[in-house]
Design an enzyme around this catalytic site. Structure first.
Site, PDB file in Angstrom:
ATOM      1  N   GLY A  82      32.411 -20.195  -2.467  1.00 29.19           N
ATOM      2  CA  GLY A  82      33.222 -19.065  -2.924  1.00 29.19           C
ATOM      3  C   GLY A  82      34.590 -19.436  -3.454  1.00 29.19           C
ATOM      4  O   GLY A  82      35.484 -18.612  -3.509  1.00 29.19           O
ATOM      5  N   SER A  83      34.767 -20.696  -3.862  1.00 31.64           N
ATOM      6  CA  SER A  83      36.058 -21.114  -4.421  1.00 31.64           C
ATOM      7  C   SER A  83      35.986 -21.356  -5.917  1.00 31.64           C
ATOM      8  O   SER A  83      36.910 -21.902  -6.500  1.00 31.64           O
ATOM      9  CB  SER A  83      36.522 -22.414  -3.754  1.00 31.64           C
ATOM     10  N   GLY A  84      34.864 -20.996  -6.562  1.00 31.95           N
ATOM     11  CA  GLY A  84      34.733 -21.213  -8.009  1.00 31.95           C
ATOM     12  C   GLY A  84      34.445 -22.663  -8.357  1.00 31.95           C
ATOM     13  O   GLY A  84      34.650 -23.087  -9.490  1.00 31.95           O
ATOM     14  N   SER A  87      29.446 -24.221  -6.010  1.00 29.58           N
ATOM     15  CA  SER A  87      28.603 -24.598  -4.857  1.00 29.58           C
ATOM     16  C   SER A  87      27.188 -24.052  -5.011  1.00 29.58           C
ATOM     17  O   SER A  87      26.224 -24.727  -4.655  1.00 29.58           O
ATOM     18  CB  SER A  87      29.233 -24.118  -3.548  1.00 29.58           C
ATOM     19  N   ALA A  89      25.504 -23.474  -7.804  1.00 23.36           N
ATOM     20  CA  ALA A  89      24.788 -24.250  -8.829  1.00 23.36           C
ATOM     21  C   ALA A  89      24.365 -25.601  -8.259  1.00 23.36           C
ATOM     22  O   ALA A  89      23.244 -26.058  -8.490  1.00 23.36           O
ATOM     23  CB  ALA A  89      25.661 -24.450 -10.063  1.00 23.36           C
ATOM     24  N   ALA A  90      25.252 -26.237  -7.488  1.00 21.87           N
ATOM     25  CA  ALA A  90      24.923 -27.567  -6.947  1.00 21.87           C
ATOM     26  C   ALA A  90      23.763 -27.470  -5.965  1.00 21.87           C
ATOM     27  O   ALA A  90      22.848 -28.304  -5.995  1.00 21.87           O
ATOM     28  CB  ALA A  90      26.150 -28.183  -6.279  1.00 21.87           C
ATOM     29  N   ASP A 130      27.673 -23.793 -15.176  1.00 20.80           N
ATOM     30  CA  ASP A 130      27.696 -24.402 -13.837  1.00 20.80           C
ATOM     31  C   ASP A 130      26.454 -25.252 -13.589  1.00 20.80           C
ATOM     32  O   ASP A 130      26.550 -26.375 -13.095  1.00 20.80           O
ATOM     33  CB  ASP A 130      27.689 -23.324 -12.738  1.00 20.80           C
TER      34      ASP A 130
END
Ligand code: PMV
Length: 308
Positions: A82-84, A87, A89-90, A130
């Site tokens: 949730g920090s852009g 995460s 996508a990874a 992303d």
């Protein structure tokens, strides 16, 4: 057993404007998510049910892949949620890659396409930036038209994205997280509404598109001062589009004396800033003193990879 990892990402220039067809630039970062998978008698992730909301990307990835029987997933991630920083996508890319590896296949292009579909299904909106960055690693430029360095083109409904590899030098950034999470969908909708009624907002979108290309060239000629200035300008324009937040500006004011430039990264409305700097320790401390959570990241050239 099979395992794979994929990197997180930072959008360096062009978020929101990319929704209107302008170019955007991202880079993979040296924070990775690893996914381990092995056959098991029931479906589990980290010992919990795949029905738990935090495993919805894993579940959607499983639904797209043929498997012989139930699997146990173990997910280890260095990427804050949730920090852009990409995460979701990874984890999506690494999950798909581990599933493909079980069947002895491994093709980043196929993984990137499937990961985009998974993100689209789970989030309801998504650009493939992303997921392509997590799959391909390095610097990625997305634009409407095809140009040199084309990796692949992704289409959905009436939209087309051409994703390009662009070489970036090794760079250091400090990310400052406001701790405020704001969902992307309403922010994107708010920008559209503004652009439809306000000529200044439409001009800001067009200028962000130019800044993205100027910023890419500044980074490629290692003119970090110019790249930083363009980041500052990009941030001011994002504020004009209504996706800023007072805490983002507070963290930016703290970071700027120690960096070449800084801007919000990702959807905004909270989330994180990114500062380009050669003094990461000073920048990190200044952001923390201003009430943010801060950490240093570096550009990462490697995209999805098999482990073991
Ligand atoms: O929240 P992030 O890092 O995936 O960034 C969203 C970027 C936007 O341009 C606002 C939306 C998009 O899908 O491109």
């Amino acid at each position: 057993m099979a395992a794979a990892s994929a990197p997180g990402k930072l959008i360096l220039f062009g978020e929101h404007a990319v929704v209107f067809g302008e170019p955007a630039l991202s880079t993979a970062i040296d924070l990775r998510t690893e996914v381990y998978v092995r056959p098991h008698e029931t479906w589990l992730a980290d010992g919990a049910s795949l029905e738990e909301p935090k495993y919805r990307y894993v579940k959607a990835a499983v639904a797209r892949t043929e498997t012989a029987g139930p699997l146990w997933f173990e997910i280890r991630s260095m990427i804050p949620v949730g920090s852009g920083l990409g995460s979701s996508a990874a984890v999506t890319v690494a999950t798909l890659a581990s599933l493909h590896s079980l069947r002895e296949s491994f093709d980043p292009r196929t993984i990137a396409r499937e990961a985009f579909e998974v993100e689209h299904e789970v989030q309801g909106r998504a650009s493939p930036l992303d997921t392509t960055t997590a799959a391909a690693g390095g610097g990625i430029l997305v634009r409407r038209e095809e140009a040199d360095g084309l990796l692949w083109t992704i289409r959905r409904d009436t939209r087309t994205w051409s994703l390009h590899r662009c070489d970036l030098p090794s760079l250091t950034f400090v990310v400052g997280d406001t701790g405020i999470s704001a969902p992307t969908g309403p922010l994107v909708a708010g920008v559209k509404e503004r652009v439809d009624r306000d000529l200044d907002a439409a001009e800001a979108v067009a200028r962000i598109g130019q800044i993205t290309l100027e910023g890419l060239h500044a980074l490629q000629r290692r003119d970090l001062a110019d790249a930083g200035r363009l980041m500052d300008e990009n941030h001011a324009l994002l504020n004009k589009l209504g996706v800023g937040h007072p805490k983002l500006d507070r963290l930016l004011r703290a970071a700027r004396p120690h960096s070449f430039g800084a801007k919000l990264t990702g959807a905004g409305g909270g989330g994180s800033i990114v500062a380009l700097t050669d003094r990461p320790e000073d920048t990190r401390r200044a952001i923390e003193d201003a009430g943010g959570r801060a950490f240093t990241v570096r550009t990462e050239s490697e995209g999805v990879r098999r482990i073991g």
